[in-house]
Design an enzyme around this catalytic site. Structure first.
Site, short mmCIF file in Angstrom:
data_model
loop_
_atom_site.label_atom_id
_atom_site.label_comp_id
_atom_site.label_asym_id
_atom_site.label_seq_id
_atom_site.Cartn_x
_atom_site.Cartn_y
_atom_site.Cartn_z
N LYS A 66 2.10 -0.35 15.41
CA LYS A 66 0.71 -0.56 15.02
C LYS A 66 0.57 -1.91 14.34
CE LYS A 66 -1.72 0.06 11.42
NZ LYS A 66 -2.69 -1.08 11.55
N GLY A 72 4.17 -5.21 4.50
CA GLY A 72 2.81 -5.25 3.98
C GLY A 72 2.80 -5.11 2.47
N SER A 73 1.74 -4.52 1.94
CA SER A 73 1.55 -4.47 0.49
C SER A 73 2.35 -3.36 -0.16
CB SER A 73 0.06 -4.28 0.19
OG SER A 73 -0.34 -2.95 0.47
N THR A 74 2.63 -3.55 -1.43
CA THR A 74 3.35 -2.54 -2.20
C THR A 74 2.52 -1.27 -2.34
OG1 THR A 74 4.52 -4.29 -3.40
CG2 THR A 74 4.49 -2.11 -4.41
N ALA A 75 1.21 -1.40 -2.48
CA ALA A 75 0.35 -0.22 -2.60
C ALA A 75 0.41 0.64 -1.35
CB ALA A 75 -1.09 -0.65 -2.88
N THR A 76 0.37 0.02 -0.18
CA THR A 76 0.45 0.77 1.08
C THR A 76 1.83 1.41 1.22
OG1 THR A 76 -1.15 -0.70 2.13
CG2 THR A 76 0.22 0.62 3.58
N ALA A 77 2.87 0.70 0.77
CA ALA A 77 4.22 1.24 0.86
C ALA A 77 4.37 2.52 0.04
CB ALA A 77 5.24 0.20 0.39
N GLU A 84 9.30 -3.95 3.63
CA GLU A 84 9.34 -5.36 3.21
C GLU A 84 7.98 -5.67 2.63
OE1 GLU A 84 8.54 -8.87 2.62
OE2 GLU A 84 8.32 -9.02 4.80
N CYS A 103 4.76 -13.95 2.35
CA CYS A 103 5.33 -13.18 1.25
C CYS A 103 6.37 -13.98 0.48
CB CYS A 103 5.95 -11.89 1.77
SG CYS A 103 7.23 -12.13 3.03
N GLU A 117 0.45 -10.62 -6.96
CA GLU A 117 0.54 -11.44 -5.75
C GLU A 117 -0.86 -11.88 -5.33
OE1 GLU A 117 2.97 -11.30 -1.60
OE2 GLU A 117 1.78 -9.52 -2.06
#
Length: 490
Positions: free
Chosen positions: A181, A234-239, A256, A290, A394
């Site tokens: 995706k 992607g972002s830490t929040a999504t992770a 990552e 990043c 970030e």
């Protein structure tokens, strides 16, 4: 006949499932960041489309995993050749979709995308496994590595094809099938890649690409019980959300994530080389990397000289139309992201910081058609406290902050003083110091007297909130396979 003043019809993308393009009932708009105009419509896929893609990948897995590494490598090399043969189409699409300059897409994104396939086509042929003897027990022990199954791959918008192929190439080289995706904001080059898969000899179902948003398509993929592995950039929040959704299934995860990367500049650094490289490391690809440097700590005895030279160089870093060969930067990805990046500059100013150049200081000279685009000049800030959100979060844009330090211990402590730990750079001629400081910095990738020199054989990933796991070379081989230990009694 179409009136010459009319806009051409919008490109409408389709999912690629089981070797065929499949229409979707609903779509989301995708914008050209350099103009602010809608330029294509992307499928708004959900559970139904993801389920179909996973079914196709499961069906293709037995035959694909049974192919020899050489057979799979031949197909990946052919796919790389086809990307090279269509390079300009990919370059134009990537620039229009993401906002980066044509020059950047031509020299970085698309060549690296082809190389990703060639690299893993080669490396998969040379991995070895372990063997040990237990003479006293009359046993021989050895390990084998097997593909995991259906790999779920979620790639970001800053390097769309580059990072998508960084995931697809090792996954399929090791014998997995994939459901990928891409970001809904930058889907066109992934769609173009689908057109080349059959010509390259990729069997139907080995690579499936489902377009859509994270909350719908991404969530359905991460939560699918038949997808045992997720690779996400992607972002830490999504992770965090991915980790929560994956936990009930004990999935393998490679995450990552973001960075708030420091550069430590000591008084004995080669200042000219340091400034030149740190300008690039701060503003490369609009700062939407990043690995970009967003905190620069400079030893106090050279701080004023560094700042003067750095601001002068930043003012020469041209932000302009992506099609202009003289542009160093193009447009940021979206209006919302531009407003977010600008808000950090406004916050710094409200806290008493000095904005030396860029946002709110220097005006951009853009062509008429680009004046509604999402452009922002290279911005340098000083006088920001380490505890400020500007120094802790970030930003992911063309903004960097410069601060003085007095001692090596102080520089290391401040460099480590954020929740991220992706990369860092150290500038010094003292060999002992660069080794010592590199050991103490909390980052997964550390460069000394250079930036973004990448050997794909080496592990890539971050510490702390910058990620989980490593990819590249042997690490990708391990991640995209499962190991079995076998003991033979003789």
């Amino acid at each position: 006949m179409q009136n010459s003043s009319e806009q051409p019809p919008l490109l409408v993308l389709e999912n690629f499932i089981g070797g065929k393009f499949t229409p979707c009932r609903s779509h989301v708009d995708s914008y050209d960041p350099s103009t602010g105009e809608v330029h294509c419509r992307v499928p708004d896929s959900g559970k139904e489309e993801v389920d179909a893609a996973v079914d196709a990948a499961k069906e293709a897995f037995p035959d694909w995993s049974a192919c020899s590494p050489q057979q799979r490598a031949d197909i990946l090399n052919k796919l790389a050749d086809l990307i090279d043969a269509n390079v300009e189409e990919f370059v134009r699409a990537e620039s229009k979709d993401q906002g980066k300059t044509l020059t950047f897409a031509r020299t970085v994104d698309i060549p690296r995308s082809a190389y990703n396939f060639r690299y893993f086509a080669s490396s998969v042929l040379y991995h070895t496994t372990d063997c040990s003897q237990m003479e006293h027990a009359g046993c021989l022990n050895y390990t084998v590595r097997c593909p995991v199954g259906v790999a779920g791959l979620i790639s970001p918008w800053n390097f769309p094809l580059y990072l998508l192929t960084w995931k697809i190439a090792p996954a399929v080289a090791m014998g997995n099938t994939v459901v990928a995706k891409p970001s809904e904001m930058t889907s066109v080059t992934a769609w173009l890649l689908c057109k080349l898969l059959q010509e390259a000899g990729v069997p139907p179902g080995v690579v499936n690409i489902v377009f859509g948003t994270g909350p719908r398509a991404g969530d359905a993929l991460v939560g699918h019980p038949d997808v045992p592995l997720i690779s996400f950039t992607g972002s830490t929040a999504t992770a965090r959300r991915i980790t929560e959704r994956s936990a009930p299934f004990c999935k393998k995860l490679s995450l990552e994530l973001g960075g708030k990367n420091p550069a430590l500049v000591f008084a004995d650094a080669d200042l000219e080389r340091c400034v030149e490289t740190t300008i690039r490391s701060s503003f490369y690809n609009q700062g939407e990397v990043c690995l970009c440097t967003s905190r620069i700590y400079v030893e106090r005895s050279i701080y004023a000289e560094f700042l003067e030279k750095f601001v002068a160089a930043a003012r020469k870093w041209k932000t302009g139309a992506p099609s202009d060969p003289s542009s160093d930067n193009g447009a940021l990805i979206s209006k919302e992201h531009l407003e977010k990046v600008r808000s950090f500059v406004a916050l710094a100013k409200s806290e008493g910081a000095t904005i030396h150049c860029g946002e709110g200081v220097d005006q951009l000279d853009l062509p008429e058609r680009n004046r509604s685009g999402y452009f922002m000049p290279a911005t340098v800030i000083s006088g920001v406290a380490d505890g400020s959100r500007v120094m802790q979060e970030e930003i992911f844009g063309p903004v960097t902050c410069v601060s003085p330090f007095d001692t090596e211990d102080e520089a290391v402590a401040r460099g480590n003083g954020v929740r991220y730990g992706l990369s860092a750079t150290v500038w010094s001629r003292d060999v002992g110091r660069v080794h010592r400081v590199a050991q103490r910095l909390q980052a997964g990738v550390i460069w000394t007297n250079c930036w973004l020199v990448r050997d794909l054989n080496l592990p890539f990933g971050g510490l702390k909130s910058s990620g989980v796991g490593r990819e590249g070379g042997k690490d990708s081989y391990h991640f995209f396979t499962e190991v079995k230990s076998i003991t033979i009694k003789h």
